[in-house]
Scaffold this active site. Structure first.
Site, PDB file in Angstrom:
ATOM      1  CB  VAL A 125       1.985 -12.769   5.586  1.00 40.15           C
ATOM      2  CG1 VAL A 125       2.546 -12.965   6.995  1.00 40.15           C
ATOM      3  CG2 VAL A 125       3.071 -12.241   4.652  1.00 40.15           C
ATOM      4  CD  GLU A 172     -14.496  11.289  -1.808  1.00 42.94           C
ATOM      5  OE1 GLU A 172     -13.739  12.237  -2.055  1.00 42.94           O
ATOM      6  OE2 GLU A 172     -14.079  10.178  -1.429  1.00 42.94           O
ATOM      7  CB  ALA A 211      -3.057   8.314   1.170  1.00 41.47           C
ATOM      8  CG  ASP A 221      -4.843   2.547   7.217  1.00 47.67           C
ATOM      9  OD1 ASP A 221      -4.266   3.623   7.442  1.00 47.67           O
ATOM     10  OD2 ASP A 221      -5.732   2.416   6.361  1.00 47.67           O
ATOM     11  N   GLY A 242       0.847  -1.198   0.000  1.00 49.30           N
ATOM     12  CA  GLY A 242       0.000   0.000   0.000  1.00 49.30           C
ATOM     13  C   GLY A 242       0.878   1.242   0.000  1.00 49.30           C
TER      14      GLY A 242
END
Lengths: 426, 426
Positions: free
Chosen positions: B85, B177, B322, B306, B19
């Site tokens: 993982v 949004e 972000a 996060d 990410g």
């Protein structure tokens, strides 16, 4: 509800299938006295000739597919239904959907296309996906990209080689275009991105039972195509049919080749329209139609596109190409208009061949029209411009042109996404 | 095999998660003495801030996702593995994958992000999909478009209304949004394409348990956002939590609302990194880390993005944005570099807030940075340019800019494709 065909005295036309034939028919049939219901099991019209580019990470799905409703948004007399046809009642003149209303018609047009076929070996399908829908394309894209990912992690060299062996069955345009694009992906785009494997060592096999690739073209051009394929690293195997497909291998004649990825670009089978109609079908499942493309014994039903077997004067059937489907759609529009206006019936359908085009990878193409033949880079540009021209709408034309230009200049396919089912999930 | 970390004496860094945090760390950590293995369960890096636009048919998947390998193609010391993982062995210093090799590390960085959470009501998930992955986005897109299709075919007005009721849970940026874009789709794009239903009558509910929308913004701006939402036709329901989600209805407080489509934009839950480490996690599943972002008691393990709970001087945790993730990635790169070069440890991580942005539909946005506030059309342009700037690569920037420009001028969302599982199949 103005155009609900069940509520107006207009001539009710039901069109099943929003491929090239069905869409062209509706475009050409603008008439005040008709109401049209277009049924498709998908919500989008697909530009099939470029589907292989979605499968090979060149284009994005939305660049070659358009919402069907959108195509006819300005035609209030046209309604679009997302539904699966399960039968036709010729006495009651209705079309049955699996769910939703049954649709009454005055004229029925079946343009339901074809699906890839395994010559009766349907058990091969899980190992050898074909390429007809957007899902087919993303499935092939996912499996192809996963094969490279798994090879990168695979310690056993034998399995690694199998993961890096890609077999394409059928050397028609789709097979040739798939093989060429995958070869370039493995040779030009991927090498710098892997650390443990050399993707240039990937084997791309193009397997054809017949004596040459692209049999629809003249011998010199198919020889050129084969040479061009071999130049980008495709291994062309001619003259032997595939005798078995499995999860770990493919059998050509009596030779087994270890291979984890097979793509099926061989036979096609028409959709079940013949069953719905209780009509005769040829071996490819196509419904034999009369010279005006109506069903034998029922002039209110037309069958067009890949679903129909249309005889040419020389006895050959009209080929299953986009231009042929469009011509049939336009022809039926004319027939219906003449009927509505009480004008004399039109002359039998006559197929005008518009030539053959095929590309080999990112730089070469071949074009043949009658005695006119062309090959190489210039042919590639003509091929590209022609396809951009045939796309629907400014947005797609720009998007596709941009994607191609980008790849042409940078050599980097970018739509390399592994999505949906088989992937690792959160 | 040059950069295979198991074969070189270099400092082996394993990064889990591609990410914003993980990718930024690798971009910033260019050092001759390290070899980096990046593991992700997907093959693509996703630009999450625009994911809602894929869900609402504005953008194509490939416009906001990039093959991870591609990002580091020019970094031979970086290898990418597609894998899941399942655990970390802190004594042996290895990372276990579900299949494939177990990866030895000198330094481990966990940046595995978060997933939407249902506050312990996981049984709601099938009816209220969240939005974190490309699959989530295409699922929401499919269900939303299918709802309109089914409504067009539905004779029963009660069911029709339920099909045309869309509930979005959570009025953070994503919820706002989504609601704004769906409302515009129903009001501007779709009306001319349907014959039996009036898509403008679709109900778009934005449900928030708190007192106002976009709580991260100041009151005036969230008031403006709410007004803008209501102007495009969104029904904003504040102050009541969702108490149940089902296939045919949603319950707000004690009121049931018939509704066939729910989108979950409420809570998030960190990925299971804490379990792998056997470490303490807060209620949101985040691992508490020290001021240098290392794990308490193990300075060879960093947790960022996060997945981490990073305390700010004022006691608040660093927000899950972000920019915060990128800053943490860059910070850890610096820490590691200092260690490798034997330089003194760097100062504790300090989060620099870069302001909040959010859009409401196709014309309005709000921006807040400290005391600077901006709203309306100009803010929308700034929002758009900022996001195009943060996209990776020329190709995507052009593609997204073109898609937006097209929609801005024509008002037509074009990526309206129903694909994958739930659709009608051949």
């Amino acid at each position: 509800m103005a155009t609900n065909p069940t509520e107006k005295p207009r001539h009710r036309i039901v069109v099943v299938g929003a491929g090239f034939a069905g869409v062209q028919l509706i475009h050409k049939l603008q008439h005040p006295d008709v109401s049209i219901t277009l049924v498709d099991r998908r919500n989008h019209h697909l530009f099939q000739p470029l589907l292989y580019q979605v499968a090979t990470t060149v284009l994005a799905t939305s660049e070659i597919a358009w919402p069907i409703r959108h195509l006819f948004r300005d035609r209030p007399e046209v309604e679009t239904l997302l539904g699966e046809v399960i039968g036709v009642d010729r006495d009651k003149r209705t079309v049955q959907l699996d769910d939703g209303p049954s649709l009454p018609y005055d004229t029925l047009v079946l343009a339901t296309g074809s699906r890839h076929a395994y010559f009766g070996k349907d058990q091969w399908e899980p190992y050898a996906p074909g390429l007809k829908t957007l899902e087919d394309a993303t499935t092939i894209r996912r499996r192809m990209l996963l094969a490279f990912e798994r090879a990168e992690m695979e310690p056993d060299p034998t399995i690694r080689d199998a993961l890096l062996t890609f077999a394409i069955v059928g050397a028609g345009p789709t097979g040739v275009e798939l093989a060429g694009t995958i070869a370039e992906l493995a040779r030009h785009t991927l090498p710098p991105e892997f650390r443990r494997i050399d993707t240039r060592k990937a084997r791309i096999l193009l397997i054809e039972a017949g004596p040459r690739v692209l049999p629809a073209f003249s011998e010199p051009l198919s020889a050129y195509a084969q040479a061009a394929l071999e130049r980008v690293g495709v291994e062309v195997r001619l003259g032997h049919p595939v005798t078995d497909c499995g999860p770990n291998s493919i059998r050509i004649g009596d030779t087994d080749i270890a291979c984890r990825m097979i793509i099926w670009a061989a036979g096609v089978q028409a959709s079940p329209a013949a069953e719905w109609l209780g009509a005769e079908a040829d071996r490819a499942g196509r419904v034999a139609v009369r010279p005006d493309l109506t069903l034998e014994g029922d002039e209110n039903i037309f069958v067009i596109g890949d679903t129909a077997r249309v005889q040419q004067p020389n006895g050959d059937p009209v080929p299953g190409l986009a231009p042929a489907a469009k011509q049939q759609g336009a022809y039926v529009a004319r027939v219906i208009r003449h009927r509505l206006e009480g004008r004399p019936p039109v002359a039998p359908f006559h197929y005008r061949h518009q030539g053959n085009l095929a590309t080999i990878g990112r730089r070469a193409a071949i074009i043949e029209y009658g005695n006119f033949r062309m090959k190489g880079g210039l042919a590639w540009w003509i091929w590209g411009l022609a396809h951009i021209y045939f796309l629907i709408g400014t947005r797609s034309r720009f998007a596709v042109a941009w994607s191609w230009l980008w790849i042409y200049l940078s050599g980097l396919q970018s739509a390399r996404l592994i999505t949906q089912r088989e992937q690792h999930r959160r």
